[in-house]
Design an enzyme around this catalytic site. Structure first.
Site, PDB file in Angstrom:
ATOM      1  CG  ASP A  80      -2.213   0.767   0.970  1.00 45.78           C
ATOM      2  OD1 ASP A  80      -2.241   1.553   0.005  1.00 45.78           O
ATOM      3  OD2 ASP A  80      -3.164   0.637   1.760  1.00 45.78           O
TER       4      ASP A  80
ATOM      5  CG  ASP B 176      -5.936   5.537  -2.806  1.00 44.70           C
ATOM      6  OD1 ASP B 176      -4.794   5.288  -2.381  1.00 44.70           O
ATOM      7  OD2 ASP B 176      -6.965   5.029  -2.327  1.00 44.70           O
TER       8      ASP B 176
HETATM    9  N1  GUN Z   1      -6.326   0.877   3.109  1.00 45.13           N
HETATM   10  C1  GUN Z   1      -7.593   0.908   3.585  1.00 45.13           C
HETATM   11  N2  GUN Z   1      -8.354   1.769   2.864  1.00 45.13           N
HETATM   12  C2  GUN Z   1      -7.565   2.266   1.906  1.00 45.13           C
HETATM   13  C3  GUN Z   1      -7.790   3.204   0.832  1.00 45.13           C
HETATM   14  O1  GUN Z   1      -8.882   3.732   0.643  1.00 45.13           O
HETATM   15  N3  GUN Z   1      -6.712   3.462   0.032  1.00 45.13           N
HETATM   16  C4  GUN Z   1      -5.504   2.873   0.223  1.00 45.13           C
HETATM   17  N4  GUN Z   1      -4.507   3.161  -0.614  1.00 45.13           N
HETATM   18  N5  GUN Z   1      -5.276   2.013   1.222  1.00 45.13           N
HETATM   19  C5  GUN Z   1      -6.291   1.719   2.050  1.00 45.13           C
END
Ligand code: GUN
Length: 724
Positions: free
Chosen positions: A109, A144
């Site tokens: 992420d 995002d």
């Molecule tokens: N982890 C939990 N929700 C989100 C999200 O909306 N975007 C991202 N990039 N990671 C997340």
């Protein structure tokens, strides 16, 4: 799927270069699918959970996840690695797989969630993608803009637009690294749909649904169902959908039934730290139980009290393993349900575990749906109906789900109360009947009621005597009326439930409404209770005020096959009648049609005894092909319609594939040029070349949109090729 509890497991092979980033479907149940994602660190089988690994605190070692649990993919956070000098230096030097000691697929992420929790993050849009590339992740995530449920419409719109505007640059920096394009949109369905449609136009590999963590924390499961239904039909079907931060097993069946492929969550460890256990029906506190809700390997040598006596660290590790095992177990159950065609039933069962989940489920199956079922049968769920708003989009999106359902299916339809009527595949069966079946007599209507199948054993002889007369004959079943000619067709023929289900007295106004949908208006209706068949023949002929007639079995059999050709092969009813006229029927020892041989002596069709469907022979396929009037399709038109009377759907394939398909090989995605808009998964189709010449017949595995988008996997399972 992999077995658990290995001591060690071989490292994965990278996928073939040309397959990198591709997703293929192996099995499906409507929009629920079992798939494979091809990555540089192996093939990830979906639906699956990517456990969250905090690179600073590793409660369960990633290596153990690989070896012991066969977990093929996990997720960690590139922003956390980027921020911590020690982690960053090692990751840049040795790669992220070495940093966390894990050989499988690693998704990372980007720091968006940290910006939601802590405010801003210092890292830039391009910088975080470049970093993920530099440390060798398999699937990266762009930065995002998180949309919270308390944000106004304009704030959410800005966040959605900002996310879209950051996308192309992120994709450019990613180059050949796989990349996630998250869908935002808060609680606003139109913004969710917009975000999904726009992000689908860009070259992402996977689409996570973002901004749902606070919604799940507040247990607003109806909002979650709406988000999923708003997004999913607008996403490109060949890209897996990931539920960001969703790891509660209770939610898996409903989300998988709607097309979720990946889940990630730290819930297994976060809950363990608080002494809480995940179960498929909710969460339980270890301090409040004396017995385990589910026995799992991690706790098989302990009872809850033993665990409570342990120090916190030891307890957290054992309970994390327990929670992970329960989560994996529920995913196994879901995958098996997809294979069995029972994922919707599992979602239905699980919906009873939590009031908010039940609310979500009922909203889903009753609000967007324009049910073809008569309201009298749906009465006790009408309380869940929302008045007015938003209906147009929901109806369309619900249709997307219904249109992909397989019908008929093998096996019985286990009755589960009113929910049974709302199962999407039952809805599809009824819609298809209404769209394609046509009455062939304009006289009175006879309805038999009061008894379950097989009806041929109870009233078969009577039907032969009524066959030559001007009646339309139906059976009342718990899921609606079915013409007698289709008496062995699932789901109507095989509803498993209590006897009283069949005893419901016919309600004439409800029957009239159903008949009107089937094209019968203003006919006189005669109903006959067949719970007791004593003297049935004389009762029937007396009430109809006609002389008992001769048996006309040939006509009953012709009508049975003719109506199946109309319903299952979309044949024009008159043409279907012509095909069946004076046919010879080879019967089984139990008195059912085994083969149909036409008046020229050609074996064309074989009814399938298990679910009442039909199998084609190659001569049958050639005959159906010869009836075609419209030109071959030139595109994969995604707008579904039934197109009654147009015959089985055609799939046009690339010239390069022709010799292989003629020799009986399956049609693979990537070779389909066009298809008819009425094509549906698991229906028989004719495979043709661009001149419209028949190459083969087989079973479609896809919707029109999937034929257009998929690049890997089987598109049509060919039954038999057709030599020139
Ligand atoms: N982890 C939990 N929700 C989100 C999200 O909306 N975007 C991202 N990039 N990671 C997340």
């Amino acid at each position: 799927m992999t077995k658990w509890m290995n001591e060690s497991r071989k490292d994965p092979e990278p996928c073939r270069k040309q397959d990198l980033g591709k997703f293929e479907i192996i099995a499906r149940d409507g929009q629920a699918r079992l798939g494979k994602i091809h990555t540089n660190h192996g093939i990830v089988e979906t639906p699956c959970l990517l456990p969250v690994i905090n690179p600073n605190i590793r409660t369960i070692e990633p290596r153990e996840m690989w070896d012991r649990y066969g977990i093929k993919a996990l997720i960690t956070n590139s922003y956390v690695i980027w921020k911590h000098d020690k982690l960053r230096t090692k990751a840049l030097k040795d790669g992220v797989h070495s940093l966390i000691d894990y050989p499988g697929t690693i998704m990372t992420d980007s720091g968006t969630f940290q910006s939601y929790v802590y405010g801003d993050v210092e890292v830039g849009v391009e910088e975080i993608i470049k970093f993920q590339k530099d440390i060798g992740v398999d699937i990266a995530t762009m930065l995002d803009v998180f949309t919270r449920p308390d944000m106004t419409y304009n704030q959410v719109k800005e966040a959605v637009d900002d996310t879209i505007s950051r996308s192309q640059i992120s994709i450019n920096v990613a180059e050949d690294m796989m990349i996630n394009g998250p869908i935002q949109g808060g609680l606003f369905p139109d913004l969710r749909a917009h975000s999904a449609a726009e992000m689908s136009n860009l070259d992402f590999n996977i689409h996570p649904i973002g901004g749902i963590v606070p919604i799940m924390e507040q247990q607003k499961y109806k909002a979650l169902a709406k988000i999923m239904l708003a997004c999913k039909p607008n996403l490109s079907p060949e890209r897996p959908v990931h539920m960001f931060g969703c790891g509660h097993p209770m939610l898996f069946p409903m989300l998988i039934a709607m097309g979720a492929d990946l889940f990630d969550s730290a819930a297994y460890v976060l809950f363990a730290r608080d002494g809480r256990l995940l179960t498929p029906w909710g969460t339980e506190k270890i301090s409040e139980i004396e017995e385990w809700p589910v026995i799992m390997p991690a706790i098989s040598n302990y009872n809850p009290k033993d665990i409570l006596k342990m120090n916190k660290e030891e307890r957290t590790i054992i309970l994390s393993k327990y929670n992970l095992e329960v989560t994996l177990q529920e995913l196994s159950r879901c995958r098996q349900a997809v294979r069995n065609g029972t994922i919707w039933r599992l979602a239905e069962q699980r919906s009873h575990q939590h009031p908010a989940l039940r609310e979500a489920f009922l909203w889903l199956v009753t609000n967007p749906a324009v049910s073809s079922m008569d309201p009298i049968i749906l009465d006790d769920i009408s309380a869940s109906k929302e008045i007015g708003n938003e209906r147009g989009m929901w109806e369309e999106n619900w249709d997307w789900l219904v249109n992909s359902q397989t019908t008929p299916r093998n096996g019985g339809e286990a009755w589960g109360g009113q929910d049974t009527n709302n199962r999407p595949h039952i809805e599809m069966a009824r819609r298809r009947l209404i769209a394609r079946w046509r009455p062939k007599n304009d006289g009175d209507v006879i309805i038999f009621h009061g008894n379950s199948s097989p009806w041929r054993d109870k009233i078969g002889n009577l039907i032969h005597r009524l066959s030559g007369l001007n009646f339309e004959i139906f059976i009342q079943t718990p899921i609606g009326l079915i013409p007698y000619s289709l008496e062995d067709l699932n789901p109507w023929a095989h509803v498993e439930g209590p006897e009283w289900l069949w005893k419901r007295k016919p309600d004439i106004s409800s029957i009239q409404r159903e008949l009107s949908k089937l094209g019968i208006e203003d006919s006189r209706i005669f109903t006959f209770d067949i719970s007791d068949t004593d003297e049935l023949h004389s009762r029937v002929f007396d009430k109809l005020s006609i002389e008992p007639s001769e048996s006309n079995k040939q006509q009953t059999l012709e009508r049975q096959i003719s109506d199946k050709l109309t319903l299952l092969y979309n044949l024009d009813p008159q043409i279907a009648d012509r095909v069946c006229k004076n046919a010879e029927f080879v019967m089984s020892t139990t008195g059912r049609i085994r083969n149909m041989i036409d008046s020229n002596g050609t074996h064309l069709f074989s009814p399938r005894l298990a679910e009442g469907g039909m199998s084609l022979t190659i001569d049958g396929a050639k005959l159906l092909h010869s009836f075609r009037k419209r030109k071959p399709p030139v595109e994969c038109d995604a707008e579904f319609g039934f197109y009654p009377g147009e015959g089985p759907a055609w799939i046009v394939v690339d010239d390069d594939a022709e010799p292989f398909i003629r020799s009986g090989r399956n049609v693979m995605h990537g070779f389909v040029l066009a298809c008819d808009p009425w094509v549906r998964p698991n229906e028989d189709v004719l495979v043709v070349n661009s001149k419209g010449e028949l190459l083969a017949f087989g079973r479609s595995k896809s919707t029109a949109k999937e034929f257009e988008c998929f690049k890997k996997g089987i598109a049509v399972k060919v039954r038999e090729g057709c030599s020139n």
